[in-house]
Write a protein that holds these residues in place. Structure first.
Motif, mmCIF file in Angstrom:
data_model
loop_
_atom_site.group_PDB
_atom_site.id
_atom_site.type_symbol
_atom_site.label_atom_id
_atom_site.label_comp_id
_atom_site.label_asym_id
_atom_site.label_seq_id
_atom_site.Cartn_x
_atom_site.Cartn_y
_atom_site.Cartn_z
ATOM 1 N N GLN A 37 0.836 -1.196 0.000
ATOM 2 C CA GLN A 37 0.000 0.000 0.000
ATOM 3 C C GLN A 37 0.873 1.249 0.000
ATOM 4 O O GLN A 37 2.018 1.221 0.457
ATOM 5 N N PRO A 38 0.333 2.359 -0.489
ATOM 6 C CA PRO A 38 1.160 3.558 -0.690
ATOM 7 C C PRO A 38 1.498 4.323 0.580
ATOM 8 O O PRO A 38 2.247 5.290 0.529
ATOM 9 N N GLY A 39 0.956 3.932 1.705
ATOM 10 C CA GLY A 39 1.238 4.634 2.943
ATOM 11 C C GLY A 39 0.243 4.252 4.014
ATOM 12 O O GLY A 39 -0.543 3.312 3.849
ATOM 13 N N PRO A 40 0.212 4.976 5.133
ATOM 14 C CA PRO A 40 -0.719 4.638 6.211
ATOM 15 C C PRO A 40 -2.161 5.026 5.920
ATOM 16 O O PRO A 40 -3.065 4.600 6.632
ATOM 17 N N TYR A 41 -2.381 5.846 4.887
ATOM 18 C CA TYR A 41 -3.744 6.089 4.411
ATOM 19 C C TYR A 41 -3.753 5.912 2.901
ATOM 20 O O TYR A 41 -2.736 6.087 2.234
ATOM 21 N N TRP A 42 -4.908 5.526 2.358
ATOM 22 C CA TRP A 42 -4.963 5.104 0.959
ATOM 23 C C TRP A 42 -6.415 5.071 0.497
ATOM 24 O O TRP A 42 -7.346 5.218 1.299
ATOM 25 N N ALA A 43 -6.602 4.857 -0.790
ATOM 26 C CA ALA A 43 -7.925 4.548 -1.353
ATOM 27 C C ALA A 43 -7.775 3.320 -2.234
ATOM 28 O O ALA A 43 -6.713 3.090 -2.822
ATOM 29 N N ILE A 44 -8.821 2.511 -2.301
ATOM 30 C CA ILE A 44 -8.837 1.320 -3.147
ATOM 31 C C ILE A 44 -9.991 1.454 -4.126
ATOM 32 O O ILE A 44 -11.145 1.603 -3.711
ATOM 33 N N ASP A 45 -9.684 1.430 -5.417
ATOM 34 C CA ASP A 45 -10.723 1.366 -6.438
ATOM 35 C C ASP A 45 -10.979 -0.103 -6.742
ATOM 36 O O ASP A 45 -10.135 -0.790 -7.321
ATOM 37 N N ALA A 46 -12.140 -0.578 -6.314
ATOM 38 C CA ALA A 46 -12.473 -2.001 -6.413
ATOM 39 C C ALA A 46 -13.857 -2.139 -7.023
ATOM 40 O O ALA A 46 -14.858 -1.751 -6.409
ATOM 41 N N GLY A 47 -13.921 -2.683 -8.241
ATOM 42 C CA GLY A 47 -15.218 -2.831 -8.897
ATOM 43 C C GLY A 47 -15.929 -1.497 -8.977
ATOM 44 O O GLY A 47 -15.342 -0.481 -9.357
ATOM 45 N N PRO A 48 -17.204 -1.438 -8.562
ATOM 46 C CA PRO A 48 -17.969 -0.185 -8.707
ATOM 47 C C PRO A 48 -17.803 0.798 -7.554
ATOM 48 O O PRO A 48 -18.447 1.842 -7.554
ATOM 49 N N VAL A 49 -16.955 0.488 -6.546
ATOM 50 C CA VAL A 49 -16.847 1.366 -5.380
ATOM 51 C C VAL A 49 -15.410 1.826 -5.159
ATOM 52 O O VAL A 49 -14.466 1.203 -5.637
ATOM 53 N N ARG A 50 -15.291 2.908 -4.444
ATOM 54 C CA ARG A 50 -13.988 3.361 -3.939
ATOM 55 C C ARG A 50 -14.022 3.244 -2.419
ATOM 56 O O ARG A 50 -14.919 3.789 -1.766
ATOM 57 N N ILE A 51 -13.037 2.537 -1.863
ATOM 58 C CA ILE A 51 -12.897 2.386 -0.415
ATOM 59 C C ILE A 51 -11.791 3.331 0.029
ATOM 60 O O ILE A 51 -10.672 3.255 -0.464
#
Length: 500
Positions: A223-237
């Protein structure tokens, strides 16, 4: 589907039951953390020092993020996956005690999560202070059979050693940060630096060996750091790091606003919950504004906010501008249990008792703590309540119906009422208010970990989220430590969240 705690006492794990198989997964020797041990308390001093002398977390976090950027991490800190439009993932909160209560979650988690695409650890990956050499028994070993990547968000315990081990494990074996210039003598920063706990010399010597337990290609994640976003299918986490004191720095706040502008529906995962114990904690952003302001903005399309840190499950469906956001507490993945029976009758943001969900049920929580206090104080005959007695007195004190479908109303005596009042059930003001034992604040901060039980029921939990283009189905699964709930983990809450 097996009975849950809402159906029967047996579904909650009470009564004579076959012990689960989780002990076979555990190492021969298990560390039992005691917060009464002065050595442990001294090692975990950084949170107190940050509140006294100023919190350096934001500056340290910025340095970690800059280091990862220099190493080639994506500037937007977004992990772009190739998940299909329909997929599932797990969320597990506050895992890393490394004892029975953590390992008891694993068999059911593997049964329920065998087809999931990834998992997220939300807060406090390692107790007590996030040391690198603890990752073997508290991360790599328990999840060695989970055949998918695991992403993580740090909790305050992971920050007790300046996030050093967390970054090494989850962020591409990041090298240690260079020392900062010494602060001015006798300043607040100088006093803080003088007392600050740092990783011990040589910590992490066993890390390479521990990594072999999760060395398969399908298990790897950087992961890029201690905070991040994940683009997974139709959602962003979107995952945020709330540091030592439950706030985020200005740099992370600007990033959060930017990634929230993406048009996809979003789920926030955070180290500390925004609604918990009948209270609203919006999470301040340095420089102004709050995390919840961003979540509530209709342009950002957040449908849920899931937080760890508190070791139980709670859900608050809050109406915001004609739509509903599910605010969830999910910290039951392995640490000692925070009481739910101390949660007052819920009435916040138009969420009432009929909308509110928690696990364990308040009656089970009171029964659990009555046994715990009876054992610790050697007054079992006085303190111990049956689950039926505990449920009945909680219902009386809060003015709510019994929450177990097949439960008979127990006769409530003066002793039952006194024990419930002493243990803070419902927090209703009464004559015994001054006599209440510290089941919430002082107790859970100092004594609960040392009173950890090592036999079922544990009242642990984890989440499975099933995503489609139309909706997210969120289910809270229980882990009691009993064999029946390992084979077929009961569902304690089940909600479908529309995305369209």
């Amino acid at each position: 589907m097996s009975d849950s705690s809402r159906d029967t006492a047996e579904g909650a794990g009470w009564g004579a039951a076959e012990l689960g198989t989780y002990k076979r997964l555990m190492p021969p020797e298990v560390e039992k953390i005691s917060w009464l041990n002065p050595k442990t308390l001294w090692a975990a001093r950084n949170g107190l020092l940050a509140s006294w002398f100023g919190d350096p977390t934001g500056r340290t976090r910025s340095r970690w993020v800059a280091q990862r950027a220099a190493a080639g991490a994506p500037a937007d800190k977004v992990i772009r996956r190739d998940d299909p439009d329909r997929f599932s993932f797990l969320v597990i909160g506050d895992t890393g005690e490394g004892d029975d209560s953590q390992y008891a979650v694993v068999p059911g988690l593997l049964n329920v999560g065998q087809d999931t695409r990834f998992a997220i650890l939300a807060s406090d990956v390692i107790y007590p202070v996030g040391s690198a050499d603890d990752y073997g028994t508290k991360f790599f070993r328990p999840y060695r059979d989970y055949q998918a990547p695991i992403y993580a968000l740090p909790g305050n315990h992971d920050w007790y050693e300046d996030l050093d081990a967390f970054m090494r494990v989850f962020c591409g074996d990041a090298p240690p940060l260079a020392p900062e210039p010494a602060p001015r003598a006798f300043s607040r920063a100088w006093l803080r630096a003088l007392l600050w706990h740092r990783p011990r010399k040589g910590d992490g010597r066993r890390l390479a060996e521990a990594r072999t337990l999760r060395s398969a290609a399908v298990q790897q994640a950087v992961q890029p750091g201690p905070y991040w976003a994940i683009d997974a299918g139709p959602v962003r986490i979107v995952g945020i790091d709330t540091g030592l004191l439950g706030t985020i720095d200005a740099e992370q706040g600007a990033w959060l606003r930017e990634v929230s502008e993406d048009p996809r529906p979003k789920i926030l995962v955070t180290g500390q919950p925004l609604y918990v114990d009948g209270e609203h904690h919006p999470c301040a952003i340095e420089g102004g504004g709050t995390v919840d302001d961003i979540v509530r903005d209709p342009a950002h399309r957040y449908v849920a906010a899931i937080g760890g840190d508190i070791h139980n499950y709670q859900r608050y469906p809050v109406q915001v501008d004609g739509r509903r956001i599910q605010y969830v507490v999910s910290g039951g993945g392995g640490a000692f249990m925070h009481a739910t029976h101390t949660i007052p009758r819920v009435d916040i943001a138009d969420v009432t008792e009929k909308d509110f969900h928690c696990y364990p049920l308040r009656g089970d929580s009171l029964a659990f703590y009555s046994r715990l206090y009876g054992r610790r104080l050697r007054m079992r005959r006085f303190f111990t309540l049956t689950e039926a007695e505990a449920a009945a007195v909680v219902a009386e004190r809060l003015g709510i119906p019994l929450t177990r479908a097949q439960q008979r109303t127990a006769r409530i005596t003066w002793r039952i009422r006194l024990v419930a009042a002493l243990l803070g059930a419902g927090r209703r003001p009464d004559r015994t208010a001054r006599l209440r034992l510290p089941v919430r604040k002082i107790y859970t901060q100092l004594f609960s970990p040392s009173s950890e039980t090592y036999s079922p029921p544990f009242f642990k939990s984890f989440l499975r989220l099933d995503v489609t283009p139309e909706a997210v189905r969120l289910r809270c699964y229980a882990a009691t430590g009993n064999r029946a709930q390992e084979i077929d983990p009961p569902v304690e809450d089940d909600i479908t969240i529309p995305l369209v």
